[in-house]
Design a protein around this motif. Structure first.
Motif, PDB file in Angstrom:
ATOM      1  N   THR A 177       0.839  -1.199   0.000  1.00  0.00           N
ATOM      2  CA  THR A 177       0.000   0.000   0.000  1.00  0.00           C
ATOM      3  C   THR A 177       0.873   1.248   0.000  1.00  0.00           C
ATOM      4  O   THR A 177       1.790   1.386   0.805  1.00  0.00           O
ATOM      5  CB  THR A 177      -0.921   0.021   1.238  1.00  0.00           C
ATOM      6  OG1 THR A 177      -1.781  -1.118   1.201  1.00  0.00           O
ATOM      7  CG2 THR A 177      -1.772   1.286   1.252  1.00  0.00           C
ATOM      8  N   VAL A 178       0.574   2.141  -0.950  1.00  0.00           N
ATOM      9  CA  VAL A 178       1.245   3.438  -1.007  1.00  0.00           C
ATOM     10  C   VAL A 178       0.325   4.447  -0.333  1.00  0.00           C
ATOM     11  O   VAL A 178      -0.812   4.653  -0.761  1.00  0.00           O
ATOM     12  CB  VAL A 178       1.517   3.859  -2.465  1.00  0.00           C
ATOM     13  CG1 VAL A 178       2.090   5.278  -2.526  1.00  0.00           C
ATOM     14  CG2 VAL A 178       2.465   2.875  -3.140  1.00  0.00           C
ATOM     15  N   ASP A 179       0.810   5.057   0.739  1.00  0.00           N
ATOM     16  CA  ASP A 179       0.000   6.013   1.484  1.00  0.00           C
ATOM     17  C   ASP A 179      -0.365   7.203   0.604  1.00  0.00           C
ATOM     18  O   ASP A 179       0.489   7.768  -0.095  1.00  0.00           O
ATOM     19  CB  ASP A 179       0.779   6.495   2.713  1.00  0.00           C
ATOM     20  CG  ASP A 179      -0.032   7.456   3.559  1.00  0.00           C
ATOM     21  OD1 ASP A 179      -0.906   6.999   4.304  1.00  0.00           O
ATOM     22  OD2 ASP A 179       0.218   8.676   3.448  1.00  0.00           O
ATOM     23  N   ALA A 181      -1.268  10.355   1.287  1.00  0.00           N
ATOM     24  CA  ALA A 181      -0.600  11.621   1.623  1.00  0.00           C
ATOM     25  C   ALA A 181       0.875  11.577   1.230  1.00  0.00           C
ATOM     26  O   ALA A 181       1.436  12.567   0.749  1.00  0.00           O
ATOM     27  CB  ALA A 181      -0.743  11.916   3.114  1.00  0.00           C
ATOM     28  N   GLU A 182       1.500  10.422   1.418  1.00  0.00           N
ATOM     29  CA  GLU A 182       2.911  10.276   1.061  1.00  0.00           C
ATOM     30  C   GLU A 182       3.114  10.435  -0.444  1.00  0.00           C
ATOM     31  O   GLU A 182       4.057  11.103  -0.890  1.00  0.00           O
ATOM     32  CB  GLU A 182       3.408   8.897   1.500  1.00  0.00           C
ATOM     33  CG  GLU A 182       4.873   8.629   1.164  1.00  0.00           C
ATOM     34  CD  GLU A 182       5.303   7.224   1.539  1.00  0.00           C
ATOM     35  OE1 GLU A 182       6.285   6.738   0.955  1.00  0.00           O
ATOM     36  OE2 GLU A 182       4.655   6.623   2.414  1.00  0.00           O
ATOM     37  N   ALA A 183       2.210   9.846  -1.234  1.00  0.00           N
ATOM     38  CA  ALA A 183       2.303   9.976  -2.689  1.00  0.00           C
ATOM     39  C   ALA A 183       2.112  11.420  -3.122  1.00  0.00           C
ATOM     40  O   ALA A 183       2.823  11.927  -4.001  1.00  0.00           O
ATOM     41  CB  ALA A 183       1.265   9.086  -3.364  1.00  0.00           C
ATOM     42  N   LEU A 184       1.159  12.109  -2.508  1.00  0.00           N
ATOM     43  CA  LEU A 184       0.920  13.513  -2.838  1.00  0.00           C
ATOM     44  C   LEU A 184       2.137  14.373  -2.530  1.00  0.00           C
ATOM     45  O   LEU A 184       2.542  15.228  -3.330  1.00  0.00           O
ATOM     46  CB  LEU A 184      -0.297  14.042  -2.075  1.00  0.00           C
ATOM     47  CG  LEU A 184      -1.663  13.622  -2.616  1.00  0.00           C
ATOM     48  CD1 LEU A 184      -2.759  13.930  -1.617  1.00  0.00           C
ATOM     49  CD2 LEU A 184      -1.949  14.316  -3.945  1.00  0.00           C
ATOM     50  N   MET A 185       2.737  14.158  -1.374  1.00  0.00           N
ATOM     51  CA  MET A 185       3.899  14.961  -1.002  1.00  0.00           C
ATOM     52  C   MET A 185       5.107  14.628  -1.871  1.00  0.00           C
ATOM     53  O   MET A 185       5.899  15.512  -2.225  1.00  0.00           O
ATOM     54  CB  MET A 185       4.235  14.745   0.478  1.00  0.00           C
ATOM     55  CG  MET A 185       3.185  15.287   1.440  1.00  0.00           C
ATOM     56  SD  MET A 185       2.803  17.047   1.207  1.00  0.00           S
ATOM     57  CE  MET A 185       4.398  17.771   1.613  1.00  0.00           C
ATOM     58  N   LYS A 186       5.246  13.378  -2.234  1.00  0.00           N
ATOM     59  CA  LYS A 186       6.399  12.951  -3.023  1.00  0.00           C
ATOM     60  C   LYS A 186       6.333  13.467  -4.454  1.00  0.00           C
ATOM     61  O   LYS A 186       7.346  13.871  -5.038  1.00  0.00           O
ATOM     62  CB  LYS A 186       6.488  11.422  -3.032  1.00  0.00           C
ATOM     63  CG  LYS A 186       7.759  10.864  -3.665  1.00  0.00           C
ATOM     64  CD  LYS A 186       7.795   9.361  -3.555  1.00  0.00           C
ATOM     65  CE  LYS A 186       9.076   8.768  -4.121  1.00  0.00           C
ATOM     66  NZ  LYS A 186      10.259   9.126  -3.337  1.00  0.00           N
ATOM     67  N   ASP A 191      -0.331  18.223  -0.212  1.00  0.00           N
ATOM     68  CA  ASP A 191      -1.454  17.289  -0.132  1.00  0.00           C
ATOM     69  C   ASP A 191      -2.794  18.012  -0.078  1.00  0.00           C
ATOM     70  O   ASP A 191      -3.725  17.590   0.590  1.00  0.00           O
ATOM     71  CB  ASP A 191      -1.299  16.340   1.068  1.00  0.00           C
ATOM     72  CG  ASP A 191      -1.234  17.085   2.391  1.00  0.00           C
ATOM     73  OD1 ASP A 191      -1.214  18.341   2.388  1.00  0.00           O
ATOM     74  OD2 ASP A 191      -1.197  16.412   3.442  1.00  0.00           O
ATOM     75  N   SER A 192      -2.894  19.118  -0.827  1.00  0.00           N
ATOM     76  CA  SER A 192      -4.130  19.893  -0.850  1.00  0.00           C
ATOM     77  C   SER A 192      -5.244  19.128  -1.541  1.00  0.00           C
ATOM     78  O   SER A 192      -5.015  18.136  -2.235  1.00  0.00           O
ATOM     79  CB  SER A 192      -3.905  21.225  -1.574  1.00  0.00           C
ATOM     80  OG  SER A 192      -3.686  20.997  -2.962  1.00  0.00           O
ATOM     81  N   HIS A 222      -9.076   1.832   1.340  1.00  0.00           N
ATOM     82  CA  HIS A 222      -9.841   2.904   1.976  1.00  0.00           C
ATOM     83  C   HIS A 222      -9.185   3.371   3.279  1.00  0.00           C
ATOM     84  O   HIS A 222      -8.791   2.565   4.113  1.00  0.00           O
ATOM     85  CB  HIS A 222     -11.278   2.461   2.233  1.00  0.00           C
ATOM     86  CG  HIS A 222     -12.062   2.237   0.966  1.00  0.00           C
ATOM     87  ND1 HIS A 222     -12.463   3.270   0.150  1.00  0.00           N
ATOM     88  CD2 HIS A 222     -12.461   1.085   0.354  1.00  0.00           C
ATOM     89  CE1 HIS A 222     -13.108   2.772  -0.898  1.00  0.00           C
ATOM     90  NE2 HIS A 222     -13.119   1.446  -0.798  1.00  0.00           N
ATOM     91  N   GLY A 223      -9.087   4.686   3.377  1.00  0.00           N
ATOM     92  CA  GLY A 223      -8.491   5.277   4.567  1.00  0.00           C
ATOM     93  C   GLY A 223      -6.975   5.274   4.562  1.00  0.00           C
ATOM     94  O   GLY A 223      -6.353   5.803   5.479  1.00  0.00           O
ATOM     95  N   GLN A 224      -6.371   4.681   3.538  1.00  0.00           N
ATOM     96  CA  GLN A 224      -4.907   4.602   3.499  1.00  0.00           C
ATOM     97  C   GLN A 224      -4.345   5.139   2.184  1.00  0.00           C
ATOM     98  O   GLN A 224      -3.635   6.142   2.171  1.00  0.00           O
ATOM     99  CB  GLN A 224      -4.459   3.154   3.708  1.00  0.00           C
ATOM    100  CG  GLN A 224      -4.833   2.590   5.074  1.00  0.00           C
ATOM    101  CD  GLN A 224      -4.331   1.181   5.238  1.00  0.00           C
ATOM    102  OE1 GLN A 224      -3.156   0.887   4.990  1.00  0.00           O
ATOM    103  NE2 GLN A 224      -5.208   0.282   5.643  1.00  0.00           N
ATOM    104  N   GLY A 225      -4.637   4.474   1.083  1.00  0.00           N
ATOM    105  CA  GLY A 225      -4.049   4.913  -0.175  1.00  0.00           C
ATOM    106  C   GLY A 225      -4.358   3.960  -1.305  1.00  0.00           C
ATOM    107  O   GLY A 225      -5.513   3.549  -1.481  1.00  0.00           O
TER     108      GLY A 225
END
Length: 232
Positions: A177-179, A181-186, A191-192, A222-225
Motif C-alpha cells: 500500500t502506497v500512502d 498523503a505520502e504519494a501527494l507529497m512525493k 497534499d491539498s 480505503h483510509g490509506q491509499g
C-alpha cells in the motif's frame, strides 16, 4: 562540458519574462523567452526543450491552447503554468491538459526553481544531474521509467511525467500500500484538496492503461491509499 537544461518561457509581461530569463540563466539553465503563444509554439516546434514555463493569459494564443498543441508533439515534456488567477477552473483545466505544476502570481523565483528541480528529479531528465535507468516487467507489460514508456503486446504508451512518477512509485512498492498523503507529497509536494483530485485523475488514467492485463490492478485501500497488485 555540462549540458544545460533548455527551457521555453512564454510570458507576455516583458518585465517578468526578462526577470525569469535572467534568473534561470544565472541558475544554470538555457532559457528561451517568447512573448505570445503563437511565437511560443513556433519556437517549440523548431527546437528541443527540457521544460516549458507558460503564462496562461496571453495574446494571440493563451497558455492552455499552447499547452495542448505542445502535448500533441510531446506527451512527456514537463509543463509549468504561471497564472494571475487562483480560480479552481483554471487549475483543473491545467491538470486536465497534463500540467506538471502551476504557480499563481506573484510568486518567488526560489519557489519556481524548487518546483522545477522537483519535476526534473522525478522525470529523470537533464535537471537532476544524473540519469536512472529503471525498468519493470509487470504482468505482460514493460515499463521503462527513464523513457516514460509503458509497452503492452498491442501498443506503446508515452506517459506524462506525473503518470510516470505515479507508476514508478507503485512499481517500487508492488503489492504494497502506497500512502495517499505520502504519494501527494512525493509527487505534488502538497497534499491539498486540488492535488488529491488531480492524483485521482492520473490514477484513473493508469488503471485504463493497465486494463489490457487483467492480472494488474490498482486497488483503493480505503483510509490509506492505493496498491498496485499483480494477481496470480
Amino acid at each position: 562540458m555540462e549540458v544545460k537544461p533548455k527551457l521555453l518561457i512564454v510570458e507576455d509581461d516583458p518585465n517578468l519574462g526578462q526577470i525569469l530569463r535572467e534568473y534561470l540563466e544565472v541558475k544554470g539553465y538555457e532559457p528561451t523567452l517568447c512573448t505570445d503563444g503563437e511565437a511560443g509554439f513556433t519556437t517549440f516546434a523548431r527546437n528541443s526543450f527540457d521544460m516549458c514555463i507558460l503564462d496562461v493569459m496571453m495574446p494571440k494564443k493563451d497558455g492552455f491552447t499552447l499547452a495542448r498543441e505542445i502535448r500533441e508533439k510531446s506527451k512527456t515534456i514537463p509543463i509549468i503554468f504561471l497564472t494571475a488567477k487562483s480560480m479552481k477552473d483554471d487549475t483543473i483545466e491545467g491538470l486536465k491538459i497534463g500540467a506538471d505544476d502551476y504557480l499563481t502570481k506573484p510568486f518567488s523565483m526560489e519557489e519556481l526553481l524548487l518546483r522545477m528541480k522537483a519535476i526534473f528529479r522525478r522525470t529523470h531528465v537533464h535537471g537532476n544531474g544524473e540519469e536512472t535507468n529503471l525498468q519493470f516487467e509487470i504482468g505482460s507489460l514493460y515499463f521503462d521509467a527513464h523513457l516514460n514508456l509503458l509497452k503492452s503486446p498491442s501498443q506503446e504508451i508515452k506517459l506524462t511525467s506525473k503518470e510516470n512518477a505515479l507508476l514508478l512509485l507503485f512499481c517500487q512498492n508492488l503489492n504494497k500500500t502506497v500512502d495517499r498523503a505520502e504519494a501527494l507529497m512525493k509527487i505534488w509536494h502538497d497534499d491539498s484538496y486540488f492535488n488529491a483530485r488531480s492524483m485521482d485523475v492520473y490514477i484513473a488514467k493508469l488503471r485504463k492503461y493497465l486494463k489490457e492485463d487483467e492480472r494488474l490492478k490498482i486497488l483503493t485501500v480505503h483510509g490509506q491509499g492505493f496498491k498496485l497488485v499483480e494477481l496470480k
